[in-house]
Design a protein around this motif. Structure first.
Motif, mmCIF file in Angstrom:
data_model
loop_
_atom_site.group_PDB
_atom_site.id
_atom_site.type_symbol
_atom_site.label_atom_id
_atom_site.label_comp_id
_atom_site.label_asym_id
_atom_site.label_seq_id
_atom_site.Cartn_x
_atom_site.Cartn_y
_atom_site.Cartn_z
ATOM 1 N N SER A 288 0.824 -1.210 0.000
ATOM 2 C CA SER A 288 0.000 0.000 0.000
ATOM 3 C C SER A 288 0.859 1.262 0.000
ATOM 4 O O SER A 288 0.489 2.277 -0.601
ATOM 5 C CB SER A 288 -0.944 0.001 1.199
ATOM 6 O OG SER A 288 -0.212 -0.060 2.421
ATOM 7 N N VAL A 289 2.009 1.206 0.661
ATOM 8 C CA VAL A 289 2.916 2.356 0.687
ATOM 9 C C VAL A 289 3.515 2.583 -0.703
ATOM 10 O O VAL A 289 3.613 3.728 -1.178
ATOM 11 C CB VAL A 289 4.019 2.149 1.733
ATOM 12 C CG1 VAL A 289 5.076 3.254 1.654
ATOM 13 C CG2 VAL A 289 3.422 2.088 3.129
ATOM 14 N N LEU A 290 3.908 1.499 -1.366
ATOM 15 C CA LEU A 290 4.428 1.603 -2.731
ATOM 16 C C LEU A 290 3.368 2.186 -3.655
ATOM 17 O O LEU A 290 3.654 3.096 -4.451
ATOM 18 C CB LEU A 290 4.870 0.228 -3.221
ATOM 19 C CG LEU A 290 5.260 0.116 -4.704
ATOM 20 C CD1 LEU A 290 6.440 1.023 -5.033
ATOM 21 C CD2 LEU A 290 5.580 -1.339 -5.059
ATOM 22 N N LEU A 291 2.160 1.700 -3.550
ATOM 23 C CA LEU A 291 1.075 2.191 -4.396
ATOM 24 C C LEU A 291 0.802 3.671 -4.145
ATOM 25 O O LEU A 291 0.637 4.460 -5.087
ATOM 26 C CB LEU A 291 -0.184 1.364 -4.161
ATOM 27 C CG LEU A 291 -1.419 1.749 -4.976
ATOM 28 C CD1 LEU A 291 -1.156 1.612 -6.469
ATOM 29 C CD2 LEU A 291 -2.609 0.897 -4.556
ATOM 30 N N GLN A 292 0.785 4.069 -2.884
ATOM 31 C CA GLN A 292 0.563 5.478 -2.552
ATOM 32 C C GLN A 292 1.658 6.361 -3.127
ATOM 33 O O GLN A 292 1.391 7.461 -3.620
ATOM 34 C CB GLN A 292 0.485 5.645 -1.037
ATOM 35 C CG GLN A 292 -0.779 5.079 -0.407
ATOM 36 C CD GLN A 292 -0.701 4.997 1.101
ATOM 37 O OE1 GLN A 292 0.254 5.490 1.719
ATOM 38 N NE2 GLN A 292 -1.676 4.346 1.722
ATOM 39 N N ARG A 293 2.905 5.884 -3.073
ATOM 40 C CA ARG A 293 4.023 6.665 -3.591
ATOM 41 C C ARG A 293 3.923 6.824 -5.107
ATOM 42 O O ARG A 293 4.150 7.909 -5.658
ATOM 43 C CB ARG A 293 5.345 5.997 -3.216
ATOM 44 C CG ARG A 293 6.585 6.772 -3.516
ATOM 45 C CD ARG A 293 6.662 8.030 -2.694
ATOM 46 N NE ARG A 293 6.425 9.218 -3.513
ATOM 47 C CZ ARG A 293 5.965 10.358 -3.086
ATOM 48 N NH1 ARG A 293 5.629 10.532 -1.834
ATOM 49 N NH2 ARG A 293 5.791 11.370 -3.888
ATOM 50 N N LEU A 294 3.561 5.740 -5.784
ATOM 51 C CA LEU A 294 3.407 5.796 -7.238
ATOM 52 C C LEU A 294 2.256 6.715 -7.633
ATOM 53 O O LEU A 294 2.381 7.542 -8.545
ATOM 54 C CB LEU A 294 3.187 4.390 -7.792
ATOM 55 C CG LEU A 294 4.395 3.452 -7.751
ATOM 56 C CD1 LEU A 294 3.972 2.016 -8.033
ATOM 57 C CD2 LEU A 294 5.465 3.894 -8.741
ATOM 58 N N ASP A 295 1.131 6.591 -6.936
ATOM 59 C CA ASP A 295 -0.025 7.439 -7.240
ATOM 60 C C ASP A 295 0.273 8.911 -6.972
ATOM 61 O O ASP A 295 -0.137 9.796 -7.737
ATOM 62 C CB ASP A 295 -1.235 7.003 -6.414
ATOM 63 C CG ASP A 295 -1.898 5.738 -6.959
ATOM 64 O OD1 ASP A 295 -1.563 5.334 -8.083
ATOM 65 O OD2 ASP A 295 -2.740 5.162 -6.245
ATOM 66 N N ALA A 296 0.989 9.178 -5.890
ATOM 67 C CA ALA A 296 1.325 10.570 -5.570
ATOM 68 C C ALA A 296 2.263 11.162 -6.623
ATOM 69 O O ALA A 296 2.184 12.356 -6.939
ATOM 70 C CB ALA A 296 1.977 10.635 -4.188
ATOM 71 N N THR A 297 3.140 10.334 -7.170
ATOM 72 C CA THR A 297 4.087 10.802 -8.181
ATOM 73 C C THR A 297 3.406 11.053 -9.520
ATOM 74 O O THR A 297 3.632 12.083 -10.167
ATOM 75 C CB THR A 297 5.219 9.776 -8.363
ATOM 76 O OG1 THR A 297 5.903 9.596 -7.119
ATOM 77 C CG2 THR A 297 6.218 10.238 -9.411
ATOM 78 N N LEU A 298 2.552 10.133 -9.948
ATOM 79 C CA LEU A 298 1.989 10.189 -11.299
ATOM 80 C C LEU A 298 0.605 10.820 -11.371
ATOM 81 O O LEU A 298 0.165 11.190 -12.462
ATOM 82 C CB LEU A 298 1.933 8.779 -11.886
ATOM 83 C CG LEU A 298 3.275 8.091 -12.103
ATOM 84 C CD1 LEU A 298 3.069 6.723 -12.726
ATOM 85 C CD2 LEU A 298 4.202 8.923 -12.972
#
Length: 265
Positions: free
Chosen positions: A18-28
């Motif tokens: 979930s942390v990885l997904l949040q980081r990717l979503d926040a970036t893109l």
């Protein structure tokens, strides 16, 4: 036999999926885009991620090689699910999904958001690879959802630009030339963006780079005097996924590996 064990990956600290997904979503920021399929987590694997593999397309070969490399999650530009495709899980779709589910590997896919990102995206990374420079006020943008980029090149004409691109990307380039026209502004949009050619012309481009060529663009290039370079869908979209994967992995303390599956398209 496939294995999901990789010693280097096992030594890395674990991060919640979930942390990885949040980081990717926040970036893109995928919520900003109207896309042809779902962006983000397409297949849910194990809850913790240590080793992230990036690639261009979620093909069976990429999935198999990522599993062999010990991937907990795979990050791609072209995911499994697209608007208008069959909803039946048969044939090649069953095979790809079966591998991901059997090995508990997550699949994360970002399509247009990865094309558009101003530094890590396919178009920004392609510009870096080809040595393009921004306009005075930064990269110009054009086309639907501002996916196309505009900048400068040091190449004096379309023939020298085509030779440079071919050398840098390592594949043949199809050039529809505009003889005698000097290059001041160059526009590009990675992948299958041939429909963006008219918008590139309207943006004042002297040449346009994309991955593919369709029949109408030849006539437009000849009639408008703007050079058109078709450089390969895969070849123009090889750089965003590894750049994003490496950046996010470094930020979260994950190991990262880019696996490039050759594709002549």
């Amino acid at each position: 036999m496939l294995t999901s064990l990789a010693p280097s990956a096992c030594a890395a600290p674990a991060v919640e999926r979930s942390v990885l997904l949040q980081r990717l979503d926040a970036t893109l920021q995928p919520e900003r885009f109207q896309d042809y399929g779902p962006n983000g987590l397409q297949v849910e694997g194990r809850a913790q991620v240590r080793h992230l593999v990036s690639g261009v397309t979620a093909s069976r070969e990429l999935i198999e090689r990522a599993i062999a490399a010990g991937a907990d999650a795979i990050l791609v530009h072209h995911g499994l699910f697209w608007r208008g495709q069959s909803a039946c899980v048969t044939g090649w779709m069953k095979q790809r999904l079966a591998l991901l589910l059997a090995h508990d590997v997550s699949l994360l896919a970002y399509h247009l958001p990865l094309d558009a990102h101003p530094s890590l995206g396919n178009n920004a990374q392609l510009a870096q690879r080809l040595g393009f420079s921004p306009l005075a006020d930064g990269w110009g943008r054009f086309g639907e959802q501002d996916l196309g980029f505009v900048g400068h090149t040091d190449c004096p004409d379309a023939l020298s630009l085509a030779a440079h691109v071919q050398q840098q990307l390592g594949r043949p380039v199809t050039l529809i030339d505009a003889p005698g026209r000097p290059l001041r502004r160059i526009a590009w949009c990675s992948g299958g963006a041939q429909s963006y050619f008219e918008a590139a012309i309207a943006a004042g481009a002297d040449a346009f780079i994309t991955g593919e060529l369709s029949e109408p663009q030849t006539h437009l290039a000849r009639e408008c005097g703007v050079a058109y370079l078709a450089c390969g869908h895969h070849a123009t979209e090889r750089y965003g996924a590894p750049a994003l994967g490496a950046a996010v992995a470094a930020e979260l303390g994950l190991t990262h590996q880019f696996i490039d599956i050759d594709n002549p398209a």
